[in-house]
Design a protein around this motif. Sequence first.
Motif, PDB file in Angstrom:
ATOM      1  N   SER A 187       1.031  -1.238  -0.184  1.00  0.00           N
ATOM      2  CA  SER A 187      -0.138  -0.016  -0.104  1.00  0.00           C
ATOM      3  C   SER A 187       0.831   1.213   0.030  1.00  0.00           C
ATOM      4  CB  SER A 187      -1.039   0.074   1.282  1.00  0.00           C
ATOM      5  OG  SER A 187      -0.220   0.199   2.447  1.00  0.00           O
ATOM      6  N   ILE A 188       0.234   2.330  -0.545  1.00  0.00           N
ATOM      7  CA  ILE A 188       1.113   3.698  -0.496  1.00  0.00           C
ATOM      8  C   ILE A 188       0.144   4.617   0.220  1.00  0.00           C
ATOM      9  CG2 ILE A 188       0.071   4.228  -2.855  1.00  0.00           C
ATOM     10  CD1 ILE A 188       2.948   5.615  -3.022  1.00  0.00           C
ATOM     11  N   PHE A 221       5.942  10.246   0.657  1.00  0.00           N
ATOM     12  CA  PHE A 221       5.178   8.934   0.753  1.00  0.00           C
ATOM     13  C   PHE A 221       5.630   8.060   1.229  1.00  0.00           C
ATOM     14  CE2 PHE A 221       6.458   8.731  -3.630  1.00  0.00           C
ATOM     15  CZ  PHE A 221       7.061   7.438  -3.636  1.00  0.00           C
ATOM     16  N   CYS A 222       5.082   6.949   1.731  1.00  0.00           N
ATOM     17  CA  CYS A 222       5.398   5.737   2.491  1.00  0.00           C
ATOM     18  C   CYS A 222       4.858   4.525   1.802  1.00  0.00           C
ATOM     19  CB  CYS A 222       4.815   5.605   3.871  1.00  0.00           C
ATOM     20  SG  CYS A 222       5.037   4.324   4.718  1.00  0.00           S
ATOM     21  N   VAL A 223       5.639   3.515   1.318  1.00  0.00           N
ATOM     22  CA  VAL A 223       5.223   2.386   0.582  1.00  0.00           C
ATOM     23  C   VAL A 223       5.294   1.183   1.850  1.00  0.00           C
ATOM     24  CG1 VAL A 223       5.741   0.557  -1.081  1.00  0.00           C
ATOM     25  CG2 VAL A 223       5.981   3.031  -1.507  1.00  0.00           C
ATOM     26  N   GLU A 255       5.171  -5.842   6.542  1.00  0.00           N
ATOM     27  CA  GLU A 255       5.584  -5.323   7.748  1.00  0.00           C
ATOM     28  C   GLU A 255       6.561  -4.140   7.504  1.00  0.00           C
ATOM     29  OE1 GLU A 255       4.147  -6.327  10.855  1.00  0.00           O
ATOM     30  OE2 GLU A 255       2.757  -7.163   9.465  1.00  0.00           O
ATOM     31  N   THR A 256       7.153  -4.130   6.398  1.00  0.00           N
ATOM     32  CA  THR A 256       8.167  -2.914   5.896  1.00  0.00           C
ATOM     33  C   THR A 256       7.480  -1.958   5.429  1.00  0.00           C
ATOM     34  OG1 THR A 256       9.441  -5.143   5.514  1.00  0.00           O
ATOM     35  CG2 THR A 256      10.198  -2.806   4.882  1.00  0.00           C
TER      36      THR A 256
END
Length: 99
Positions: free
Chosen positions: A10-11, A25-27, A31-32
Amino acid sequence: MAATPSPTRSIRLVRPPTLDGTGVFCVRTGETATFYTFREIPCAIGGRGFVVHRLGLGTVYHVRVGDRLDCSCECLGYLAHGRCKHILGLLALLRSGQL
Ligand SMILES: [Zn+2]
């Protein structure tokens, strides 16, 4: 191409682009979680161009997104498979109206 990344990935837009055009943004894959800064740059050959910088490792990718033929990236995943999480992630943000 699917409109969103696969279910295990997910982003999330952490910080929309500020006045200088830089956002975060976060990908998340399983769990990472990996954070990237990004900034839109002029693109004269179709699609929208972004400089994507993976935080902590210093890796910078130039990513182009748009119609299928207007997508490209500099990472090894794209070179090997013709698509990658950078393109899929930015497309997901664009299509959901966040960029
Ligand atoms: Zn890539």
